[in-house]
Design an enzyme around this catalytic site. Structure first.
Site, PDB file in Angstrom:
ATOM      1  N   SER A 244      23.535  53.110 139.024  1.00 44.28           N
ATOM      2  CA  SER A 244      23.623  52.681 140.424  1.00 44.28           C
ATOM      3  C   SER A 244      22.509  53.330 141.253  1.00 44.28           C
ATOM      4  O   SER A 244      21.333  53.144 140.954  1.00 44.28           O
ATOM      5  CB  SER A 244      25.017  53.018 140.966  1.00 44.28           C
ATOM      6  OG  SER A 244      25.262  52.327 142.159  1.00 44.28           O
TER       7      SER A 244
ATOM      8  N   PHE B 148      26.004  57.115 143.936  1.00 49.19           N
ATOM      9  CA  PHE B 148      26.270  57.429 145.343  1.00 49.19           C
ATOM     10  C   PHE B 148      27.741  57.772 145.554  1.00 49.19           C
ATOM     11  O   PHE B 148      28.626  57.041 145.108  1.00 49.19           O
ATOM     12  CB  PHE B 148      25.870  56.204 146.183  1.00 49.19           C
ATOM     13  CG  PHE B 148      26.048  56.361 147.663  1.00 49.19           C
ATOM     14  CD1 PHE B 148      25.414  57.375 148.354  1.00 49.19           C
ATOM     15  CD2 PHE B 148      26.819  55.465 148.375  1.00 49.19           C
ATOM     16  CE1 PHE B 148      25.553  57.495 149.721  1.00 49.19           C
ATOM     17  CE2 PHE B 148      26.975  55.568 149.738  1.00 49.19           C
ATOM     18  CZ  PHE B 148      26.343  56.585 150.419  1.00 49.19           C
TER      19      PHE B 148
ATOM     20  N   ASP C  51      30.260  43.010 138.564  1.00 51.59           N
ATOM     21  CA  ASP C  51      29.821  44.152 139.364  1.00 51.59           C
ATOM     22  C   ASP C  51      30.056  43.835 140.835  1.00 51.59           C
ATOM     23  O   ASP C  51      29.417  42.950 141.400  1.00 51.59           O
ATOM     24  CB  ASP C  51      28.346  44.437 139.102  1.00 51.59           C
ATOM     25  CG  ASP C  51      27.878  45.767 139.659  1.00 51.59           C
ATOM     26  OD1 ASP C  51      28.430  46.206 140.682  1.00 51.59           O
ATOM     27  OD2 ASP C  51      26.955  46.363 139.076  1.00 51.59           O
TER      28      ASP C  51
ATOM     29  N   HIS D  24      31.092  47.837 137.381  1.00 46.60           N
ATOM     30  CA  HIS D  24      29.944  48.610 137.869  1.00 46.60           C
ATOM     31  C   HIS D  24      29.845  49.995 137.224  1.00 46.60           C
ATOM     32  O   HIS D  24      28.789  50.393 136.736  1.00 46.60           O
ATOM     33  CB  HIS D  24      30.008  48.741 139.391  1.00 46.60           C
ATOM     34  CG  HIS D  24      28.855  49.499 139.964  1.00 46.60           C
ATOM     35  ND1 HIS D  24      27.568  49.021 139.937  1.00 46.60           N
ATOM     36  CD2 HIS D  24      28.793  50.730 140.541  1.00 46.60           C
ATOM     37  CE1 HIS D  24      26.756  49.902 140.495  1.00 46.60           C
ATOM     38  NE2 HIS D  24      27.473  50.951 140.860  1.00 46.60           N
TER      39      HIS D  24
END
EC number: 3.1.1.1
Length: 269
Positions: free
Chosen positions: A115, A47, A214, A244
């Site tokens: 993700s 994202f 994360d 992450h």
């Protein structure tokens, strides 16, 4: 007596489509050897980011003998306002189109993503005959307690601070939007819900890479994933030195090595 025709007003000039940042153009890679001529890995970015964030991972997979396709997801690679205007179904549809395209070209297709891209990969694996799924810190739930309120907040708070660059390596940098569109967060929430519902449908093997730390995806997301994958063989690979964005972090060599192995195991037949 004929009346003169009214003057014709010129059409307003067309608004040009926003230019895509060259670093985020879609990527297609040929296999590093002839061994992978009949398989392709579709790699999905996260994202507010783009193909650049997964390029090194994709190149490593391709070097191991696979075709690789890295699409630019709708709303990404331009400006955050475009992502704010992009719906969940448009993004999910683009992923399925990318997978369908490769299924017409290759005997084996593997979906991979990080993700949000991981959630999209799982969603695709539930609805398309893929050979395997490979996910890195897939976002099936939010870490922020305010994120579920995004649909109500979006009309009043168009954007918030960026979420990029949760990386342990101080020399690495994720190229992403400087703002996070709240309407986009709402779309991610819908993608997450669809992916969670679809987990029990997945039967292809799933390799899950999980970073030791994360700040973007909570542990609850990982627990949700393992509970939902009732019919799929699952292999969890810890990434002890990464945060992450593991595709840009210290454990990238391990990520590439184990991704190659997962692709080979799933497509050797």
């Amino acid at each position: 007596m004929d009346r003169p025709a009214p003057p014709v007003e010129p059409a307003p000039p067309a608004v040009p489509a926003p230019a895509v940042d060259p670093v985020h153009l879609p990527v297609r890679l040929a296999p590093g050897s002839g061994a992978g001529a009949d398989r392709c890995v579709v790699v999905l970015h996260g994202f507010t980011s783009g193909p650049d964030s997964v390029r090194a991972w994709a190149e490593g997979i391709a070097a191991g003998g696979s075709h690789v396709s890295v699409p630019l997801l709708p709303g990404h690679g331009t400006r955050w306002q475009d992502l704010a205007a992009t719906g969940a179904d448009e993004i999910r549809g683009a992923v399925r189109e990318a997978v369908d395209r490769e299924l017409t070209r290759h005997r084996h297709v593997v979906v991979a993503g990080i993700s949000m891209g991981g959630a999209l990969a799982l969603d695709a694996a539930a609805h398309r005959p893929v050979s395997a799924a490979i996910v890195v810190n897939p976002a099936l739930r939010f870490a922020s307690p305010l994120a579920p309120l995004a649909p109500a907040l979006a009309p009043f708070v168009p954007s918030v601070a960026p979420i990029a660059n949760d990386i342990a390596d101080p020399d690495a940098r994720e190229l992403a939007y400087p703002r996070t569109p709240v309407a986009g967060v709402a779309a991610v929430g819908r993608i997450q819900r669809a992916a969670r519902r679809a987990l029990p449908r997945i039967t292809a093997p799933v390799t899950v890479f999980r970073s030791a730390r994360d700040a973007v995806v909570p542990a609850a997301s990982h627990r949700t994933l393992l509970r939902g994958l009732r019919r799929a063989p699952v292999d969890v690979v810890p990434l002890p030195r990464s945060r992450h964005v593991a595709t840009l972090d210290y454990d990238l060599p391990l990520l590439i090595e184990r991704s190659r192995a997962a692709v080979e195991a799933a497509t050797r037949a």
